[in-house]
Motif scaffolding. Structure first.
Motif, PDB file in Angstrom:
ATOM      1  N   ALA A   1       0.823  -1.206   0.000  1.00  0.00           N
ATOM      2  CA  ALA A   1       0.000   0.000   0.000  1.00  0.00           C
ATOM      3  C   ALA A   1       0.863   1.264   0.000  1.00  0.00           C
ATOM      4  CB  ALA A   1      -0.928  -0.006   1.215  1.00  0.00           C
ATOM      5  N   ILE A   2       1.985   1.239   0.759  1.00  0.00           N
ATOM      6  CA  ILE A   2       2.897   2.385   0.777  1.00  0.00           C
ATOM      7  C   ILE A   2       3.464   2.634  -0.616  1.00  0.00           C
ATOM      8  CG2 ILE A   2       5.070   3.258   1.704  1.00  0.00           C
ATOM      9  CD1 ILE A   2       2.920   3.297   3.779  1.00  0.00           C
ATOM     10  N   GLU A   3       3.810   1.544  -1.328  1.00  0.00           N
ATOM     11  CA  GLU A   3       4.312   1.684  -2.689  1.00  0.00           C
ATOM     12  C   GLU A   3       3.269   2.336  -3.599  1.00  0.00           C
ATOM     13  OE1 GLU A   3       7.992   0.714  -2.136  1.00  0.00           O
ATOM     14  OE2 GLU A   3       7.410   0.489  -4.227  1.00  0.00           O
ATOM     15  N   MET A   4       2.033   1.897  -3.481  1.00  0.00           N
ATOM     16  CA  MET A   4       0.973   2.474  -4.310  1.00  0.00           C
ATOM     17  C   MET A   4       0.758   3.951  -3.977  1.00  0.00           C
ATOM     18  SD  MET A   4       0.016   0.118  -6.412  1.00  0.00           S
ATOM     19  CE  MET A   4       1.803  -0.079  -6.424  1.00  0.00           C
ATOM     20  N   LEU A   5       0.822   4.293  -2.709  1.00  0.00           N
ATOM     21  CA  LEU A   5       0.645   5.695  -2.322  1.00  0.00           C
ATOM     22  C   LEU A   5       1.769   6.562  -2.885  1.00  0.00           C
ATOM     23  CD1 LEU A   5      -0.512   5.132   1.356  1.00  0.00           C
ATOM     24  CD2 LEU A   5      -1.839   6.277  -0.433  1.00  0.00           C
ATOM     25  N   GLY A   6       2.987   5.995  -2.942  1.00  0.00           N
ATOM     26  CA  GLY A   6       4.090   6.758  -3.520  1.00  0.00           C
ATOM     27  C   GLY A   6       3.796   7.198  -4.939  1.00  0.00           C
ATOM     28  N   LEU A   7       3.148   6.347  -5.723  1.00  0.00           N
ATOM     29  CA  LEU A   7       2.804   6.697  -7.098  1.00  0.00           C
ATOM     30  C   LEU A   7       1.541   7.537  -7.174  1.00  0.00           C
ATOM     31  CD1 LEU A   7       3.653   3.262  -8.706  1.00  0.00           C
ATOM     32  CD2 LEU A   7       4.729   5.437  -9.293  1.00  0.00           C
ATOM     33  N   ILE A   8       0.539   7.191  -6.388  1.00  0.00           N
ATOM     34  CA  ILE A   8      -0.727   7.943  -6.413  1.00  0.00           C
ATOM     35  C   ILE A   8      -0.497   9.394  -6.021  1.00  0.00           C
ATOM     36  CG2 ILE A   8      -2.968   8.184  -5.255  1.00  0.00           C
ATOM     37  CD1 ILE A   8      -2.949   5.055  -5.067  1.00  0.00           C
ATOM     38  N   LEU A   9       0.383   9.590  -5.039  1.00  0.00           N
ATOM     39  CA  LEU A   9       0.636  10.947  -4.558  1.00  0.00           C
ATOM     40  C   LEU A   9       1.827  11.613  -5.251  1.00  0.00           C
ATOM     41  CD1 LEU A   9       0.169  10.225  -0.747  1.00  0.00           C
ATOM     42  CD2 LEU A   9      -1.399  11.530  -2.190  1.00  0.00           C
ATOM     43  N   GLY A  10       2.877  10.824  -5.551  1.00  0.00           N
ATOM     44  CA  GLY A  10       4.133  11.439  -5.953  1.00  0.00           C
ATOM     45  C   GLY A  10       4.583  11.213  -7.371  1.00  0.00           C
ATOM     46  N   ASP A  11       3.756  10.589  -8.230  1.00  0.00           N
ATOM     47  CA  ASP A  11       4.182  10.347  -9.599  1.00  0.00           C
ATOM     48  C   ASP A  11       4.004  11.620 -10.440  1.00  0.00           C
ATOM     49  OD1 ASP A  11       3.300   8.002 -12.252  1.00  0.00           O
ATOM     50  OD2 ASP A  11       5.218   8.867 -11.647  1.00  0.00           O
ATOM     51  N   THR A  12       4.680  11.628 -11.582  1.00  0.00           N
ATOM     52  CA  THR A  12       4.532  12.714 -12.555  1.00  0.00           C
ATOM     53  C   THR A  12       4.186  12.108 -13.902  1.00  0.00           C
ATOM     54  OG1 THR A  12       6.173  14.105 -11.417  1.00  0.00           O
ATOM     55  CG2 THR A  12       5.748  14.579 -13.739  1.00  0.00           C
ATOM     56  N   PRO A  13       3.113  12.533 -14.567  1.00  0.00           N
ATOM     57  CA  PRO A  13       2.298  13.714 -14.272  1.00  0.00           C
ATOM     58  C   PRO A  13       0.992  13.411 -13.539  1.00  0.00           C
ATOM     59  CG  PRO A  13       1.818  12.966 -16.464  1.00  0.00           C
ATOM     60  CD  PRO A  13       2.816  11.989 -15.916  1.00  0.00           C
ATOM     61  N   GLY A  14       0.709  12.124 -13.225  1.00  0.00           N
ATOM     62  CA  GLY A  14      -0.619  11.785 -12.730  1.00  0.00           C
ATOM     63  C   GLY A  14      -0.802  11.910 -11.238  1.00  0.00           C
ATOM     64  N   GLY A  15       0.280  12.074 -10.464  1.00  0.00           N
ATOM     65  CA  GLY A  15       0.180  12.119  -9.020  1.00  0.00           C
ATOM     66  C   GLY A  15      -0.506  13.378  -8.505  1.00  0.00           C
ATOM     67  N   ARG A  16      -1.108  13.241  -7.332  1.00  0.00           N
ATOM     68  CA  ARG A  16      -1.835  14.387  -6.773  1.00  0.00           C
ATOM     69  C   ARG A  16      -0.918  15.575  -6.498  1.00  0.00           C
ATOM     70  NH1 ARG A  16      -6.444  12.093  -2.519  1.00  0.00           N
ATOM     71  NH2 ARG A  16      -7.555  10.753  -4.036  1.00  0.00           N
ATOM     72  N   LEU A  17       0.298  15.313  -6.015  1.00  0.00           N
ATOM     73  CA  LEU A  17       1.197  16.427  -5.715  1.00  0.00           C
ATOM     74  C   LEU A  17       1.565  17.189  -6.984  1.00  0.00           C
ATOM     75  CD1 LEU A  17       3.595  14.828  -3.070  1.00  0.00           C
ATOM     76  CD2 LEU A  17       1.817  16.534  -2.667  1.00  0.00           C
ATOM     77  N   HIS A  18       1.813  16.477  -8.062  1.00  0.00           N
ATOM     78  CA  HIS A  18       2.141  17.172  -9.309  1.00  0.00           C
ATOM     79  C   HIS A  18       0.975  18.062  -9.756  1.00  0.00           C
ATOM     80  CE1 HIS A  18       4.083  17.713 -13.253  1.00  0.00           C
ATOM     81  NE2 HIS A  18       2.852  17.680 -13.725  1.00  0.00           N
ATOM     82  N   LYS A  19      -0.222  17.519  -9.670  1.00  0.00           N
ATOM     83  CA  LYS A  19      -1.381  18.277 -10.133  1.00  0.00           C
ATOM     84  C   LYS A  19      -1.641  19.502  -9.256  1.00  0.00           C
ATOM     85  CE  LYS A  19      -3.752  14.426 -12.403  1.00  0.00           C
ATOM     86  NZ  LYS A  19      -3.631  15.052 -13.744  1.00  0.00           N
ATOM     87  N   ARG A  20      -1.444  19.344  -7.939  1.00  0.00           N
ATOM     88  CA  ARG A  20      -1.842  20.417  -7.021  1.00  0.00           C
ATOM     89  C   ARG A  20      -0.720  21.396  -6.699  1.00  0.00           C
ATOM     90  NH1 ARG A  20      -5.900  17.026  -2.954  1.00  0.00           N
ATOM     91  NH2 ARG A  20      -7.027  15.962  -4.645  1.00  0.00           N
ATOM     92  N   LEU A  21       0.516  21.020  -6.991  1.00  0.00           N
ATOM     93  CA  LEU A  21       1.615  21.953  -6.742  1.00  0.00           C
ATOM     94  C   LEU A  21       2.292  22.396  -8.032  1.00  0.00           C
ATOM     95  CD1 LEU A  21       1.415  20.225  -3.898  1.00  0.00           C
ATOM     96  CD2 LEU A  21       3.531  21.443  -3.438  1.00  0.00           C
ATOM     97  N   VAL A  22       2.713  21.435  -8.864  1.00  0.00           N
ATOM     98  CA  VAL A  22       3.434  21.808 -10.083  1.00  0.00           C
ATOM     99  C   VAL A  22       2.503  22.478 -11.087  1.00  0.00           C
ATOM    100  CG1 VAL A  22       4.830  20.955 -12.001  1.00  0.00           C
ATOM    101  CG2 VAL A  22       5.106  19.968  -9.713  1.00  0.00           C
ATOM    102  N   GLU A  23       1.363  21.828 -11.358  1.00  0.00           N
ATOM    103  CA  GLU A  23       0.438  22.420 -12.325  1.00  0.00           C
ATOM    104  C   GLU A  23      -0.172  23.715 -11.813  1.00  0.00           C
ATOM    105  OE1 GLU A  23      -2.415  19.543 -13.617  1.00  0.00           O
ATOM    106  OE2 GLU A  23      -0.905  18.183 -14.444  1.00  0.00           O
TER     107      GLU A  23
END
Length: 924
Positions: free
Chosen positions: A311-333
């Motif tokens: 689950a931790i591995e999946m969260l790393g991608l769900i939250l931290g991947d580029t370009p689909g991760g939440r952090l990319h969308k909410r901070l970078v974009e």
């Protein structure tokens, strides 16, 4: 496998490739008693344990664990010896000891006093690395039974007979200090150390693997020797052999070489420290010169063997991947950050998940921090969707497949599972990722990603603290009891990288649109295939003022087409099991592809669409520009980047706007800021064409299907702008010494450069290549390495190289040294003296013989890499060459005389013409 991981290099400490040891001293013998006879040892049959998906395990009577994974598809073999000891196992006053020991192992044994020289002679690509839970030593090389048996024997010898001597420690100390200083130049690495030190109150995971300077500088040689005798023993090691080899022979060799080592009588120390559950937010602030603002938010997570790791591995991608991760969308974009990353450290004891943000110069740190924490800690109010989970699962499993399909990568990757307690965890985690549920992922996120388990902000007391689950160890046997191995992966064909044999197999042709083809179909492990596609365009006149436009265009091609979003392209790459990179500048594009047989035609179709119909949106341009400006701001404070830029600009004759003009940092920034979407669109319409292009593929593919896909892909690529290669004739520049001051940089850089009136088609090419190899090439027995690194211990890395021109007599010879600023005078003296000695006395026959063997082995090893082979084939198409020239160069290298090599050195290198750039905190 963890494609979102971005660990600072200092946190995975490695001896530089081809480091060399020459000093010898009194050897240390392992403490054993009543040594059994050889016959008795070989009479103790090794224990067959188990096999998983083509990897077979057995153990020797002395406790050595052996994993064998034969695969004939690639004519290389990788040997990796992992010791289950890292910085976690160091006691008070011993920080950095595991890393120091890694350096000293390469200093030799009575039987092999110069280990890296022997590696170099055999063409090994060798290295070692130290991490929290393990130390490993590994090498890849072109398959050769004698070399393989020798390397196994060296490992067995080094396990118990290495010099761990005071004189070697003294000379290596400056090298390790320089390695520390290089890390001190990197704000991200320093911030990582501060973050983990704040996270862990008692556990050694909070201590930097390279160690405390006081501990390293004052290490007691007796304690270091005791550390070696305790941990470097067969019952604490796992030997992994992957690639092309005869399994029965290798097993006999291992039993012979390692079987003579007695089983140790000592008991390994037991470690039991665990940090208590964190009960409030922690923060750390770092202020240093240079770089751009960064934020880390780190959380304690379970050990790697725990079921929740999936689950931790999946969260790393769900939250931290580029370009689909939440952090990319909410901070970078949202333009609050230039880039983001995620890192899950799956370790033997409870580890950490860390999310990082790089902020563009002038960005609002407070707003970025608020958005970062709100995104990470909002799963309860913003649940994860099934689409997010499935996208992450697909990406993770694709990356796992890519790693497992490569014999050179999987052998080293297994070290991490060995360090966690069982190599089969490599497969168990994959199976857990396949089955992890949305409920599990959300539960773990809510348990772990909460304020009281976070290291970032200040402590805020509360009446009802909410805490993460208390840390505890895992019952590994219980976890492994339900594991069922999958089927073994099919092997590929044996492949001989002989140039003449390669030429017989390469199918060269061209398509109606002008695209030149070079195809080498062969079966491979996992049906993998590597391809490279190169497009050329423009000329010196038409490309004026277009440098940044062309560079940005190349970087934007994978960020959307007229019908596909960036995310859709990313998802299609995952579905096609593909790794794709696109690089380029104003005069061309290079597309590298790695996928599997059945997906290559569809991948060509997708890449063709990306080349034909890029979206080139304002949003994508702004995002990319922000990232490049952030990188540029960091480079302005990096010694190597500053020195390199100064050398490029010195004596450059071309005016501003010419693509050969060497730009200052200010000019680069101005160009980046000025590019518009309209310029990008016009450039694409005018220049991007398949009329002057080459394509090469190596691996498992259907030739007809690939040609058909390429024909369809290139039909609309018909821009009419003519192409003429931009010439770069040799221009003499005056010798000079450039000094560039960078305050608060504890590692400095020296770069040396001279233009050479020679190309790789000239008759003296092999001789000068060999001369440079002996002077400062990557081999650990080069003159500059032996003097500056080994004898005087002044540098972590010193080397010279030649950037060869394929077309005109204008190649570039260069040398580089990293060092502590206070050692600048000693570095310059040593450098000039070694160059002068080579000119005065020449090289020796012994040096030449060793250099010929190692250089030819490295060239053979390069031809065994499918990606490198595809790149070579593309270059040959452009130049009208075949591997016949490669064969002739190999033949010329093998037949070189000492007079030819010494004459080439003196004819083409001229110390009086050297341009030298010094950068760092160079105080008098």
């Amino acid at each position: 496998m963890k494609r979102y991981k971005a660990a600072p290099s200092r946190w995975l400490i490695a001896v530089p490739s081809m480091a060399l040891a020459v000093l010898t001293s009194v050897p240390i013998q392992a403490e054993t008693a009543n040594k059994p006879t050889m016959a008795a040892l070989l009479g103790q049959s090794s224990e067959q344990a188990l096999g998983v998906e083509g990897i077979r395990e057995f153990r020797l009577a002395n406790g050595l664990q052996v994993l064998l994974a034969p695969d004939d598809a690639k004519p290389t073999v990788t040997v990796n010896l992992t010791y289950r000891v890292g910085s976690r196992h160091e006691n008070y006053g011993e920080t950095g000891m595991a890393h120091l020991l890694e350096h000293l192992i390469f200093k030799g044994t009575p039987k092999t006093p110069n280990a890296f020289a022997e590696f170099n002679k055999r063409g090994f690509r060798a290295n070692g690395s130290t991490w929290l839970d393990r130390t490993n030593y590994f090498a890849s090389f072109a398959y050769n039974e004698d070399h393989l048996r020798w390397f196994l024997g060296w490992h067995a010898d080094a396990m118990v007979h290495s010099f761990i001597a005071k004189r070697d420690l003294d000379t290596e100390m400056t090298v390790v200090r320089n390695e520390m200083e290089r890390g001190e130049n990197d704000p991200q690495s320093i911030l990582m150390g501060k973050t983990l030190a704040s996270m862990y109150q008692w556990h050694n995971y909070g201590k930097d693997t390279i160690g405390a300077r006081a501990d390293v500088e004052n290490v007691d040689i007796g304690r270091l020797q005791a550390f070696y005798r305790t941990w470097y023993q067969p019952d604490n090691a796992t030997l992994i052999v992957t690639g092309k080899f005869d399994e029965a022979k290798v097993r006999r060799w291992i039993e012979t070489e390692f079987g003579r080592i007695p089983k140790p009588k000592r008991a390994l120390p037991r470690f039991y420290t665990l940090d208590p559950v964190q009960d409030g937010e922690r923060s750390v602030t770092l202020r240093r010169v240079g770089g751009t603002p960064m934020l880390f938010s780190a959380y304690h997570v379970p050990p790697g063997p725990h079921p929740d790791t999936a689950a931790i591995e999946m969260l790393g991608l769900i939250l931290g991947d580029t370009p689909g991760g939440r952090l990319h969308k909410r901070l970078v974009e949202a333009k609050l950050a230039a880039s983001i990353f995620a890192w899950n450290a799956a370790l033997a004891d409870p580890g950490f998940a860390l999310y990082g943000v790089q902020i563009a110069p002038g960005g609002d740190v407070d707003k970025a921090r608020t958005a970062l924490l709100a995104t990470l800690e909002s799963i309860e109010t913003e649940p994860i969707t099934i689409q997010e989970l499935e996208r992450a699962r697909s990406r993770w499993l694709k990356d796992w497949d890519m790693q497992f399909n490569d014999p050179e990568r999987v052998g080293v990757a297994l070290s991490e599972s060995v360090a966690q307690g069982d190599w089969r965890l490599f497969f168990l985690l994959r199976d857990r990722v396949r089955s992890v549920t949305l409920t599990d992922v959300e539960r773990v996120a809510m348990e772990r990603f909460q304020a009281s388990n976070r290291t970032l902000a200040t402590y805020l007391p509360t009446d009802k603290p909410k805490r993460a689950p208390a840390p505890k160890r895992v019952d590994l046997a219980a976890e492994m009891s339900t594991f069922v191995a999958g089927p073994a992966l099919a092997k590929g064909e044996a492949f001989d990288p002989d140039p003449a044999l390669i030429d017989k197999r390469v199918q060269r042709s061209s398509l109606a649109g002008g695209l030149k083809l070079a195809l080498l179909p062969k079966s491979s492990r996992g049906q993998s295939v590597n391809a490279q596609w190169v497009l050329h365009f423009g000329d010196a006149e038409s490309l004026k003022g277009q440098r940044s436009v062309g560079t940005l265009l190349a970087a934007l091609l994978d960020r959307g087409t007229r019908t596909l979003s960036r995310q859709q392209i990313s998802d299609l790459f995952d579905a096609l099991k593909a790794e794709v990179s696109i690089h380029g500048g104003p005069d061309g594009l290079v597309v590298r592809m790695h996928t599997q047989r059945r997906y290559l035609p569809d991948l060509i179709d997708l890449v063709g669409q990306m080349l034909r119909e890029p979206a080139l949106s304002q949003t994508a341009l702004d995002e990319l520009r922000s990232q490049l400006l952030a990188d540029l701001a960091s480079q302005r404070q990096e010694p190597e980047a500053l020195a390199e830029n100064a050398l490029q600009r010195h004596g450059n004759p071309y005016p501003r706007g010419d693509i050969r003009h060497a730009r200052s940092f200010d000019e680069i920034e101005a160009d980046l800021r000025s590019v518009t979407v309209e310029q990008l669109q016009a450039f694409h319409q005018r220049f991007v064409s398949a009329r002057h292009a080459e394509f090469a593929a190596v691996g498992d593919f259907d030739t007809t299907a690939v040609k058909t896909a390429l024909g369809l892909a290139i039909q609309p690529l018909a821009a009419e702008a003519p192409y003429t290669r931009v010439p770069t004739p040799l221009v003499k520049v005056p010798a000079t010494k450039l000094t560039l001051a960078l305050p608060d940089k504890q590692s400095a850089t020296l770069l040396v450069r001279q233009a050479v009136e020679l190309s790789d088609a000239d008759v003296d090419y092999p001789a000068l290549m060999m001369a440079n190899w002996l002077l400062g090439g990557p081999g650990g027995d080069s003159r500059l390495w032996l003097r500056i690194r080994e004898k005087e211990g002044l540098s972590y890395d010193v080397r010279s190289q030649i950037q060869w021109s394929n077309v005109e007599p204008h190649s570039i010879w260069s040398a580089s040294v990293s060092f502590a600023p206070q050692n600048a005078v000693r570095v310059e003296t040593a450098f000039r003296e070694e160059v002068a000695r080579a000119f005065k006395d020449g090289f020796t026959a012994k040096e030449l013989a060793s250099g010929q063997q190692s250089l030819l082995s490295f060239r053979k090893l390069s031809r065994a890499q499918d990606g490198a082979l595809a790149a070579a084939m593309v270059s040959q198409l452009e130049l009208g060459r075949t591997f016949e020239q490669t064969r002739k160069v190999d033949e010329a290298i093998a037949g070189l005389s000492l007079d030819q090599v010494n004459a080439a050195l003196r004819r083409y290198l001229h110390p009086d013409d050297f341009v030298m750039a010094w950068a760092g905190d160079l105080k008098p």
